[in-house]
Design an enzyme around this catalytic site. Structure first.
Site, PDB file in Angstrom:
ATOM      1  N   ARG A  10      -6.619   1.506  17.912  1.00  8.24           N
ATOM      2  CA  ARG A  10      -6.358   0.057  17.787  1.00  8.24           C
ATOM      3  C   ARG A  10      -6.083  -0.612  19.130  1.00  8.24           C
ATOM      4  O   ARG A  10      -6.267  -1.819  19.262  1.00  8.24           O
ATOM      5  CB  ARG A  10      -5.206  -0.195  16.807  1.00  8.24           C
ATOM      6  CG  ARG A  10      -5.639   0.057  15.392  1.00  8.24           C
ATOM      7  CD  ARG A  10      -4.568  -0.255  14.366  1.00  8.24           C
ATOM      8  NE  ARG A  10      -5.159  -0.131  13.034  1.00  8.24           N
ATOM      9  CZ  ARG A  10      -4.486   0.057  11.919  1.00  8.24           C
ATOM     10  NH1 ARG A  10      -3.169   0.139  11.948  1.00  8.24           N
ATOM     11  NH2 ARG A  10      -5.107   0.151  10.760  1.00  8.24           N
ATOM     12  N   ASP A  64       1.927  -1.141  11.774  1.00  5.86           N
ATOM     13  CA  ASP A  64       0.618  -1.558  11.258  1.00  5.86           C
ATOM     14  C   ASP A  64       0.284  -3.011  11.601  1.00  5.86           C
ATOM     15  O   ASP A  64      -0.818  -3.473  11.304  1.00  5.86           O
ATOM     16  CB  ASP A  64       0.579  -1.371   9.735  1.00  5.86           C
ATOM     17  CG  ASP A  64       0.575   0.099   9.342  1.00  5.86           C
ATOM     18  OD1 ASP A  64       0.202   0.950  10.181  1.00  5.86           O
ATOM     19  OD2 ASP A  64       0.954   0.403   8.194  1.00  5.86           O
ATOM     20  N   ARG A 123       2.960   5.955  -3.280  1.00  7.13           N
ATOM     21  CA  ARG A 123       4.124   6.754  -3.698  1.00  7.13           C
ATOM     22  C   ARG A 123       4.392   6.619  -5.200  1.00  7.13           C
ATOM     23  O   ARG A 123       4.837   7.576  -5.851  1.00  7.13           O
ATOM     24  CB  ARG A 123       5.355   6.329  -2.886  1.00  7.13           C
ATOM     25  CG  ARG A 123       5.257   6.820  -1.425  1.00  7.13           C
ATOM     26  CD  ARG A 123       6.116   5.997  -0.499  1.00  7.13           C
ATOM     27  NE  ARG A 123       6.218   6.544   0.849  1.00  7.13           N
ATOM     28  CZ  ARG A 123       5.311   6.376   1.816  1.00  7.13           C
ATOM     29  NH1 ARG A 123       4.206   5.683   1.584  1.00  7.13           N
ATOM     30  NH2 ARG A 123       5.496   6.895   3.014  1.00  7.13           N
ATOM     31  N   LYS A 179       0.840  -1.213   0.000  1.00  4.21           N
ATOM     32  CA  LYS A 179       0.000   0.000   0.000  1.00  4.21           C
ATOM     33  C   LYS A 179       0.869   1.256   0.000  1.00  4.21           C
ATOM     34  O   LYS A 179       0.642   2.171  -0.784  1.00  4.21           O
ATOM     35  CB  LYS A 179      -0.913  -0.036   1.231  1.00  4.21           C
ATOM     36  CG  LYS A 179      -1.887   1.124   1.323  1.00  4.21           C
ATOM     37  CD  LYS A 179      -3.140   0.753   2.086  1.00  4.21           C
ATOM     38  CE  LYS A 179      -2.948   0.727   3.584  1.00  4.21           C
ATOM     39  NZ  LYS A 179      -2.928   2.085   4.174  1.00  4.21           N
TER      40      LYS A 179
HETATM   41  C1  S3P Z   1       2.511   4.862   6.228  1.00  7.75           C
HETATM   42  C2  S3P Z   1       3.120   5.168   7.411  1.00  7.75           C
HETATM   43  C3  S3P Z   1       2.625   4.709   8.718  1.00  7.75           C
HETATM   44  C4  S3P Z   1       1.607   3.589   8.589  1.00  7.75           C
HETATM   45  C5  S3P Z   1       0.611   3.837   7.490  1.00  7.75           C
HETATM   46  C6  S3P Z   1       1.314   4.005   6.157  1.00  7.75           C
HETATM   47  C7  S3P Z   1       3.086   5.383   4.972  1.00  7.75           C
HETATM   48  O1  S3P Z   1       2.010   5.794   9.388  1.00  7.75           O
HETATM   49  O2  S3P Z   1       0.931   3.396   9.808  1.00  7.75           O
HETATM   50  O3  S3P Z   1      -0.286   2.750   7.392  1.00  7.75           O
HETATM   51  O4  S3P Z   1       2.732   4.890   3.890  1.00  7.75           O
HETATM   52  O5  S3P Z   1       3.919   6.297   5.055  1.00  7.75           O
HETATM   53  P1  S3P Z   1       2.865   6.840  10.255  1.00  7.75           P
HETATM   54  O6  S3P Z   1       3.957   7.278   9.394  1.00  7.75           O
HETATM   55  O7  S3P Z   1       1.924   7.942  10.612  1.00  7.75           O
HETATM   56  O8  S3P Z   1       3.314   6.057  11.456  1.00  7.75           O
END
Ligand code: S3P
Length: 444
Positions: free
Chosen positions: A357, A326, A37, A32
């Site tokens: 969570r 996550d 990106r 994801k």
């Molecule tokens: C993500 C960063 C994480 C993660 C999110 C996806 C990303 O969040 O929890 O599901 O793609 O940069 P944080 O950077 O806020 O911890």
């Protein structure tokens, strides 16, 4: 005909019969974080970007749609293939309407940084969960760069990002370990005069840095600091996206706890900023083998074999928290099945994800007969015998999928409410899980 309420409830709940084992060679959908990106950088690049392995989930499709609304021509997705006709850093057009980003925190935070540097205004909105999530963590440092962004009085979306501001580079020491904040500032930094530097308190996922380099944009990294110089050019490229370790995590936990399980998860991204799940499960006694290693598009990949094993509780080292951020819903299920106590601290971030969570998982585990004591920044779980019962995911995809795996060892069926958002990150979860041996179906 069924009344509408019943029909919608049918598709929202999962019903999982107890027992079974997970077996086979499985490929979970694309990563994801990397998918978001790839769309963003592909749109901003000069020339064509070809993506394979794109996650066709609601979150990443929201990012894709946002760029179509900004005038970027995007072909696909079809079977994970996307072709983007990049418009260059100055080529985005004002959208006609506010952009709706659904459940996706990554979209809103990353795009806030990118849109801060445009000549036009943009409004970003989301669903109920996204509308509760904290945005000051990006808006405050972006304001220091010269951005003008309005939030609600609570610092939540909708965001109104005013265009036509001049951005300048800053050095920002992040108060929390967040890849979203880091990436948001780096994207703003593309439009800033001078150098934008972000210092992280602990390592977080570095997909943005790797992919910027893949698009030919220089990124300087020195220890905990990453810097970017504004005013460069991104060049369209080929991006091969590996399977998402965060989606594989459910099957890793399921295989570790389900008696007789043995799965091989194919072509999973094992970027060292994402592999906390492997380290934590191994410390708990899980049998995990990493094979078929390689590198695609600047990201390490491997097949991950997990076999059922006896797990024991641990104190989770705090430095592993951002590397497994996550995966905690799934890890809490592993802890519930382990012998003894598992203690997590230093994970207050879990309270501001798609749901709280810590609370949602504690409530669900308690409903299934497990002692799970939430703390301000973590949880204490006593391993025990999981019973059947009804739990609520509160619209959180990862909590829903984690509870589904608990059925492998539960004494009775588990009904999981409010599972529609599983489609945000893992389309086809039910079918893949079912094929692997989980007795899961939609129900009411
Ligand atoms: C993500 C960063 C994480 C993660 C999110 C996806 C990303 O969040 O929890 O599901 O793609 O940069 P944080 O950077 O806020 O911890």
């Amino acid at each position: 005909m069924q009344p509408i309420e019943e029909v919608s409830q049918d598709t929202m709940a999962f019903v999982v019969a107890p027992g079974g084992a997970l077996r086979g060679r499985l490929r979970v959908p694309g990563d994801k974080s990397i998918s978001h990106r790839a769309i963003i950088l592909g749109a901003l690049a000069e020339g064509i970007t070809q993506i394979t392995g794109f996650l066709e989930g609601e979150d990443t499709l929201a990012t894709l749609q946002a760029f179509r609304d900004l005038g970027v021509s995007i072909e696909g997705p079809e079977g994970g293939r996307v072709k983007i006709h990049g418009v260059g850093l100055q080529g985005l057009r004002a959208p006609e309407e506010p952009l709706y980003l659904g459940n996706s925190g990554t979209s809103v935070r990353l795009l806030a940084g990118l849109f801060a540097g445009q000549s036009f205004d943009v409004i970003l909105r989301g669903d109920e969960s996204l509308s509760r999530r904290p945005m000051r963590r990006v808006c405050d440092p972006l304001a220091r760069m010269g951005a003008f962004i309005e939030t609600t009085a609570q610092g939540t979306p909708p965001l109104h990002i005013h265009g036509g501001q001049s951005l300048y580079g800053i050095e920002y020491a992040m108060p929390m370990a967040s890849a979203q904040v880091k990436s948001s500032l780096l994207l703003a930094g593309l439009y800033a005069s001078g150098r934008t530097c972000v210092v992280e308190p602990a390592p977080t996922r570095d997909h943005s840095e790797r992919m910027l380099a893949g698009f030919g944009y220089p990124v300087e990294r020195e220890g905990a600091k990453v810097c970017i110089q504004g005013g460069g050019t991104l060049h369209g490229t080929v991006v091969e996206i590996p399977a998402d370790i965060s989606s594989a995590a459910f099957f890793m936990v399921g295989a570790a706890i389900g008696k007789g399980s043995d799965v091989l998860l194919e072509h999973v991204g094992i970027n060292p900023t994402r592999t906390g799940i492997i380290d934590i499960l191994r410390r708990m006694g899980a049998e995990i083998e990493i094979k078929e290693t390689g590198v695609v598009g600047g990201e390490p990949v491997a097949a991950i074999r997990v076999r059922a094993s006896r797990l024991h509780g641990i104190n989770i080292p705090e430095d592993l928290v951002p590397l497994a951020i996550d995966e905690f819903p799934a890890l809490f299920i592993a802890a519930a099945c382990a012998e003894g106590e598992t203690v997590l601290a230093g994970a207050g971030e879990l309270r501001v994800k798609e749901s709280d969570r810590i609370q949602v998982m504690a409530d669900g585990l308690q409903a299934l007969g497990i002692s799970a004591q939430p703390t301000a920044d973590g949880i204490i779980i006593q391993g025990g015998e999981l019973q059947g019962g009804e739990v609520h995911s509160h619209g959180d995809h990862r909590c829903a999928m984690a509870f589904a795996m608990a059925s492998l060892v539960a004494k009775g069926p588990i009904i999981i409410r409010d599972c529609a958002n599983v489609a945000t990150s893992f389309p086809g979860f039910l079918e893949l899980a079912c094929g692997a041996g989980l007795a899961i179906r939609h129900g009411k």
